[in-house]
Design a protein around this motif. Structure first.
Motif, PDB file in Angstrom:
ATOM      1  N   TYR A   3       0.862  -1.174   0.000  1.00 51.92           N
ATOM      2  CA  TYR A   3       0.000   0.000   0.000  1.00 51.92           C
ATOM      3  C   TYR A   3       0.899   1.224   0.000  1.00 51.92           C
ATOM      4  O   TYR A   3       1.892   1.272   0.713  1.00 51.92           O
ATOM      5  N   HIS A   4       0.543   2.211  -0.791  1.00 49.10           N
ATOM      6  CA  HIS A   4       1.242   3.490  -0.764  1.00 49.10           C
ATOM      7  C   HIS A   4       0.245   4.519  -0.279  1.00 49.10           C
ATOM      8  O   HIS A   4      -0.729   4.834  -0.961  1.00 49.10           O
ATOM      9  N   LEU A   5       0.466   5.036   0.927  1.00 49.46           N
ATOM     10  CA  LEU A   5      -0.422   6.044   1.503  1.00 49.46           C
ATOM     11  C   LEU A   5       0.069   7.420   1.069  1.00 49.46           C
ATOM     12  O   LEU A   5       1.102   7.903   1.533  1.00 49.46           O
ATOM     13  N   TYR A  11       4.802   3.662   2.746  1.00 49.94           N
ATOM     14  CA  TYR A  11       4.579   2.377   2.093  1.00 49.94           C
ATOM     15  C   TYR A  11       4.330   1.322   3.168  1.00 49.94           C
ATOM     16  O   TYR A  11       5.074   1.251   4.146  1.00 49.94           O
TER      17      TYR A  11
END
Length: 59
Positions: A3-5, A11
């Motif tokens: 996931y890349h927030l 990450y």
């Protein structure tokens, strides 16, 4: 998979990618959706799904 927030440029990677590493689990998210029988051994910061969404909505 990761996931890349975007708001924090963080990450999130699955712990299973790193074998033979000592990691300290510090938090759990979406705890309101976990099975009742599932509990981690150490104490962690716990957040419901709504708390997670609220946290990132306000940034």
């Amino acid at each position: 998979m990761f996931y890349h927030l975007l708001p924090n440029n963080e990450y999130i990677l699955p712990a299973g990618l790193f074998q033979d590493q000592a990691f300290h689990l510090a938090s759990e998210i979406f705890i309101d959706e976990k099975p009742d029988y599932y509990e981690l051994k150490n104490k962690t910061h716990k957040m419901t799904g709504q708390e997670v969404f609220d946290l990132f909505r306000n940034k």
